[in-house]
Scaffold this motif. Structure first.
Motif, PDB file in Angstrom:
ATOM      1  N   GLU A  11      -0.151  -7.594 155.957  1.00 11.58           N
ATOM      2  CA  GLU A  11      -0.104  -6.325 157.135  1.00 11.58           C
ATOM      3  C   GLU A  11       0.792  -5.399 157.627  1.00 11.58           C
ATOM      4  O   GLU A  11       0.618  -4.808 157.970  1.00 11.58           O
ATOM      5  CB  GLU A  11       2.040  -6.934 157.630  1.00 11.58           C
ATOM      6  N   GLY A  12       0.201  -4.907 155.981  1.00  9.18           N
ATOM      7  CA  GLY A  12       0.591  -3.063 156.100  1.00  9.18           C
ATOM      8  C   GLY A  12       2.130  -2.659 156.295  1.00  9.18           C
ATOM      9  O   GLY A  12       2.538  -1.485 156.638  1.00  9.18           O
ATOM     10  N   LYS A  13       2.622  -3.360 155.798  1.00  7.05           N
ATOM     11  CA  LYS A  13       4.513  -3.091 155.867  1.00  7.05           C
ATOM     12  C   LYS A  13       5.188  -2.728 154.787  1.00  7.05           C
ATOM     13  O   LYS A  13       5.710  -1.901 154.476  1.00  7.05           O
ATOM     14  CB  LYS A  13       5.089  -4.760 156.297  1.00  7.05           C
ATOM     15  N   PHE A  14       4.426  -2.305 153.605  1.00 10.21           N
ATOM     16  CA  PHE A  14       5.352  -1.968 152.752  1.00 10.21           C
ATOM     17  C   PHE A  14       3.860  -1.308 151.732  1.00 10.21           C
ATOM     18  O   PHE A  14       2.992  -1.680 150.605  1.00 10.21           O
ATOM     19  CB  PHE A  14       5.378  -3.183 151.283  1.00 10.21           C
ATOM     20  N   PRO A  15       4.174  -0.448 151.639  1.00  5.88           N
ATOM     21  CA  PRO A  15       3.846   1.092 150.788  1.00  5.88           C
ATOM     22  C   PRO A  15       3.832   1.169 149.576  1.00  5.88           C
ATOM     23  O   PRO A  15       4.847   0.670 149.218  1.00  5.88           O
ATOM     24  CB  PRO A  15       4.118   1.892 151.927  1.00  5.88           C
ATOM     25  N   ILE A  16       2.931   1.328 149.313  1.00  2.00           N
ATOM     26  CA  ILE A  16       3.191   1.114 147.325  1.00  2.00           C
ATOM     27  C   ILE A  16       2.495   2.183 146.692  1.00  2.00           C
ATOM     28  O   ILE A  16       0.765   2.354 147.351  1.00  2.00           O
ATOM     29  CB  ILE A  16       2.564   0.096 146.987  1.00  2.00           C
ATOM     30  N   ILE A  17       2.864   3.177 146.103  1.00  2.00           N
ATOM     31  CA  ILE A  17       2.170   3.927 145.444  1.00  2.00           C
ATOM     32  C   ILE A  17       2.883   3.970 143.953  1.00  2.00           C
ATOM     33  O   ILE A  17       4.088   4.053 143.673  1.00  2.00           O
ATOM     34  CB  ILE A  17       2.809   5.322 146.202  1.00  2.00           C
ATOM     35  N   PHE A  18       1.725   4.870 142.682  1.00  2.00           N
ATOM     36  CA  PHE A  18       2.536   5.301 142.045  1.00  2.00           C
ATOM     37  C   PHE A  18       2.527   5.939 141.315  1.00  2.00           C
ATOM     38  O   PHE A  18       2.138   7.347 141.407  1.00  2.00           O
ATOM     39  CB  PHE A  18       1.794   5.021 140.803  1.00  2.00           C
ATOM     40  N   THR A  19       3.827   7.048 141.053  1.00  2.00           N
ATOM     41  CA  THR A  19       4.288   8.510 140.906  1.00  2.00           C
ATOM     42  C   THR A  19       4.753   8.616 139.303  1.00  2.00           C
ATOM     43  O   THR A  19       5.426   7.312 139.116  1.00  2.00           O
ATOM     44  CB  THR A  19       4.865   9.425 142.389  1.00  2.00           C
ATOM     45  N   LEU A  20       5.009  10.366 139.359  1.00  2.00           N
ATOM     46  CA  LEU A  20       5.649  10.166 137.824  1.00  2.00           C
ATOM     47  C   LEU A  20       7.626   9.736 138.112  1.00  2.00           C
ATOM     48  O   LEU A  20       7.892   9.854 137.072  1.00  2.00           O
ATOM     49  CB  LEU A  20       5.822  11.875 137.718  1.00  2.00           C
ATOM     50  N   ASN A  21       7.709   9.985 139.501  1.00  2.00           N
ATOM     51  CA  ASN A  21       9.398   9.188 139.955  1.00  2.00           C
ATOM     52  C   ASN A  21       9.454   7.838 139.176  1.00  2.00           C
ATOM     53  O   ASN A  21       9.983   7.432 138.413  1.00  2.00           O
ATOM     54  CB  ASN A  21       9.600   9.230 141.159  1.00  2.00           C
ATOM     55  N   VAL A  22       7.991   6.854 139.776  1.00  2.00           N
ATOM     56  CA  VAL A  22       8.248   5.219 139.281  1.00  2.00           C
ATOM     57  C   VAL A  22       8.361   5.507 137.736  1.00  2.00           C
ATOM     58  O   VAL A  22       8.741   4.847 136.830  1.00  2.00           O
ATOM     59  CB  VAL A  22       7.240   4.813 139.656  1.00  2.00           C
ATOM     60  N   GLU A  60       9.940  -0.493 142.875  1.00  2.00           N
ATOM     61  CA  GLU A  60       9.981   0.729 142.600  1.00  2.00           C
ATOM     62  C   GLU A  60       9.265   1.907 142.765  1.00  2.00           C
ATOM     63  O   GLU A  60       9.211   2.944 143.730  1.00  2.00           O
ATOM     64  CB  GLU A  60      10.208   1.791 140.629  1.00  2.00           C
ATOM     65  N   MET A  61       7.453   0.989 142.430  1.00  2.00           N
ATOM     66  CA  MET A  61       7.010   1.284 143.402  1.00  2.00           C
ATOM     67  C   MET A  61       6.917   1.162 145.370  1.00  2.00           C
ATOM     68  O   MET A  61       6.744   2.310 146.359  1.00  2.00           O
ATOM     69  CB  MET A  61       5.170   0.558 143.153  1.00  2.00           C
ATOM     70  N   VAL A  62       6.861   0.185 145.928  1.00  8.46           N
ATOM     71  CA  VAL A  62       7.442  -0.236 147.036  1.00  8.46           C
ATOM     72  C   VAL A  62       8.064   1.058 147.458  1.00  8.46           C
ATOM     73  O   VAL A  62       8.222   2.028 148.564  1.00  8.46           O
ATOM     74  CB  VAL A  62       7.423  -1.602 147.526  1.00  8.46           C
ATOM     75  N   ASN A  63       9.366   0.656 147.162  1.00  4.78           N
ATOM     76  CA  ASN A  63      10.294   2.333 147.686  1.00  4.78           C
ATOM     77  C   ASN A  63       9.716   3.553 147.391  1.00  4.78           C
ATOM     78  O   ASN A  63      10.327   4.413 148.378  1.00  4.78           O
ATOM     79  CB  ASN A  63      12.007   1.683 146.615  1.00  4.78           C
ATOM     80  N   GLU A  64       9.354   3.592 146.877  1.00  6.33           N
ATOM     81  CA  GLU A  64       8.944   5.270 146.243  1.00  6.33           C
ATOM     82  C   GLU A  64       8.213   5.226 147.407  1.00  6.33           C
ATOM     83  O   GLU A  64       7.729   6.626 148.670  1.00  6.33           O
ATOM     84  CB  GLU A  64       8.101   5.308 145.074  1.00  6.33           C
ATOM     85  N   GLY A  65       7.024   4.614 147.494  1.00  7.68           N
ATOM     86  CA  GLY A  65       5.464   4.278 148.686  1.00  7.68           C
ATOM     87  C   GLY A  65       7.067   4.497 150.225  1.00  7.68           C
ATOM     88  O   GLY A  65       6.468   5.403 151.078  1.00  7.68           O
ATOM     89  N   ILE A  66       7.745   3.897 150.451  1.00  4.26           N
ATOM     90  CA  ILE A  66       8.850   4.176 151.450  1.00  4.26           C
ATOM     91  C   ILE A  66       8.970   5.463 151.446  1.00  4.26           C
ATOM     92  O   ILE A  66       9.804   5.627 153.014  1.00  4.26           O
ATOM     93  CB  ILE A  66       9.749   2.641 151.285  1.00  4.26           C
ATOM     94  N   GLU A  67      10.064   5.691 150.712  1.00  2.91           N
ATOM     95  CA  GLU A  67      10.075   7.380 150.962  1.00  2.91           C
ATOM     96  C   GLU A  67       8.946   8.540 151.328  1.00  2.91           C
ATOM     97  O   GLU A  67       9.576   9.218 152.104  1.00  2.91           O
ATOM     98  CB  GLU A  67      11.084   7.633 149.301  1.00  2.91           C
ATOM     99  N   ILE A  68       7.888   7.896 150.413  1.00  2.69           N
ATOM    100  CA  ILE A  68       7.371   9.074 151.250  1.00  2.69           C
ATOM    101  C   ILE A  68       6.662   9.042 152.297  1.00  2.69           C
ATOM    102  O   ILE A  68       6.447   9.998 153.736  1.00  2.69           O
ATOM    103  CB  ILE A  68       6.007   8.547 149.760  1.00  2.69           C
ATOM    104  N   PHE A  69       6.496   7.603 152.786  1.00  2.91           N
ATOM    105  CA  PHE A  69       5.914   7.191 154.134  1.00  2.91           C
ATOM    106  C   PHE A  69       7.044   7.411 155.241  1.00  2.91           C
ATOM    107  O   PHE A  69       6.865   8.814 156.927  1.00  2.91           O
ATOM    108  CB  PHE A  69       5.828   5.897 154.718  1.00  2.91           C
ATOM    109  N   ASN A  70       8.582   7.634 154.878  1.00  2.99           N
ATOM    110  CA  ASN A  70       9.565   7.756 155.340  1.00  2.99           C
ATOM    111  C   ASN A  70       9.113   9.851 155.860  1.00  2.99           C
ATOM    112  O   ASN A  70       9.489  10.312 156.912  1.00  2.99           O
ATOM    113  CB  ASN A  70      10.944   7.806 155.653  1.00  2.99           C
ATOM    114  N   GLU A  71       9.368  10.660 155.220  1.00  2.00           N
ATOM    115  CA  GLU A  71       8.592  11.609 154.718  1.00  2.00           C
ATOM    116  C   GLU A  71       8.027  12.528 155.426  1.00  2.00           C
ATOM    117  O   GLU A  71       7.772  13.695 156.469  1.00  2.00           O
ATOM    118  CB  GLU A  71       8.980  12.385 153.439  1.00  2.00           C
ATOM    119  N   GLU A  72       6.988  12.404 155.131  1.00  2.00           N
ATOM    120  CA  GLU A  72       5.035  12.385 155.855  1.00  2.00           C
ATOM    121  C   GLU A  72       5.075  11.370 157.329  1.00  2.00           C
ATOM    122  O   GLU A  72       4.564  11.922 157.779  1.00  2.00           O
ATOM    123  CB  GLU A  72       4.231  11.299 155.377  1.00  2.00           C
ATOM    124  N   ASN A  73       6.293  10.605 157.760  1.00  2.00           N
ATOM    125  CA  ASN A  73       6.112  11.020 159.472  1.00  2.00           C
ATOM    126  C   ASN A  73       7.746  10.205 160.115  1.00  2.00           C
ATOM    127  O   ASN A  73       8.292   9.402 159.899  1.00  2.00           O
ATOM    128  CB  ASN A  73       5.187   8.972 159.215  1.00  2.00           C
TER     129      ASN A  73
END
Length: 119
Positions: A11-22, A60-73
């Motif tokens: 559904e696109g509700k839970f962004p996921i990303i793998f970063t250095l923070n993760v 960790e990956m979802v919460n990082e994705g959420i932070e990035i989504f909120n910053e970019e939008n």
């Protein structure tokens, strides 16, 4: 590292990303990325994946994705961070194998260089 958001759920509700923070968080808990991955990517060994380790990484990956989504939008409604139990419900819904596949794709995407930027 590339920082492209993908989504854990359909559904696109839970962004996921793998970063250095993760990576840093995983290394702090497991000592190395390899130690963590051995507990999740177990298809070749025939062992079942360690669910707690899968949920830790995905959370960790979802919460990082959420932070990035909120910053970019900044004008979009803010997404709230999730906890391990909430991620467990998502994994239950989409399946363990599908979750592991999405996790792996996110790791690969983060470590793939964008050759078009070098031209």
């Amino acid at each position: 590292m590339k920082t492209n958001l993908s989504y854990l759920d359909n559904e696109g509700k839970f962004p996921i990303i793998f970063t250095l923070n993760v990576m840093e968080t995983i290394q702090d808990k497991y000592g190395s990325m390899d130690a963590w991955k051995e507990n999740i990517f177990t298809k070749e060994t025939g062992e079942e994946p360690k669910i707690a380790d899968l949920l830790f990484g995905l959370t960790e990956m979802v919460n990082e994705g959420i932070e990035i989504f909120n910053e970019e939008n900044p004008d979009a409604p803010k997404l709230e961070k999730v906890n391990k139990r909430q991620v467990g419900r998502i994994v239950s819904k989409i399946g363990i194998e599908n979750s592991i596949q999405k996790l792996g794709e996110s790791i690969i995407d983060a470590n793939t260089t964008d050759d078009s930027k070098n031209e």
